[in-house]
Design an enzyme around this catalytic site. Sequence first.
Site, short mmCIF file in Angstrom:
data_model
loop_
_atom_site.label_atom_id
_atom_site.label_comp_id
_atom_site.label_asym_id
_atom_site.label_seq_id
_atom_site.Cartn_x
_atom_site.Cartn_y
_atom_site.Cartn_z
N SER A 140 0.84 -1.20 0.00
CA SER A 140 0.00 0.00 0.00
C SER A 140 0.87 1.24 0.00
O SER A 140 1.97 1.24 0.57
CB SER A 140 -0.90 0.01 1.25
N TYR A 163 -1.69 -0.75 10.34
CA TYR A 163 -1.73 -1.11 8.92
C TYR A 163 -0.53 -0.54 8.17
O TYR A 163 0.14 -1.26 7.42
CB TYR A 163 -3.03 -0.60 8.29
#
Length: 245
Positions: A140, A163
């Site tokens: 990401s 995350y």
Amino acid sequence: MGKIITLITGAERGMGLVTAKALGQKGQHIIIGAYNMDLGQQALAELIDVGVEAELYKCDVTNRDDINALVAAIDDKYGYLNILINNAGIAGPMTSPSQTSEEDLRKTMETNFFGAAAMVQAFLPLLKKAEFGKIINITSDLGSLTLASDPTNPLYNFNSFAYSASKAATNFITVAFAKELAGTNITVNSVNPGMTATDLINKKAFEENGAKTPEQGAARAIELASSDDNTLTGTFTQDTGPLPW
């Protein structure tokens, strides 16, 4: 060239399933590594219905017994693996660093980082046996240290500790293994889907804020996995081009 064997973790839904369908329709043999076997059975039926050659195995990437059993099954049946797509992951809590518990941090890292690392290590011998090998880590842009520390970038204000930390660590899987495997038949790359509306997060909210569809989010991974050129390695890219680490 023999049959291209492609293993995708978390392919029972979302971008993983989209990727499986696209690559399967390009002639690759798809192995679904599923955490949820009920969804896995539905995904398998969906793939077969559109003419994809596929099979399903249980693969919780946090469970080393699952991983080892899958290695043994693929080795016994094919003797090699061409493509490993580390797609499985969890969002973790969308909380600030000070509000993120150690338990949540460990859980997110266990799936997104340790799980992906375990998959690469376990399947490397089978990738080495293939005519060519590709490792594609779905990470990401939230794991980019450069973008996260740039006050002029919109991602600067998105401070999801667990995350982002897990995806930054997963990016280093790409860097480390690309260096180790330089000059071999195996390439290693990170891919950013971008903000994509999937069941990983609040799908409806993301859709309302202009998120990509799973088909759009999966586009770069599909392109990389289906390319005849297997020279690109050690990169972090998205559909519009390279990203900073």
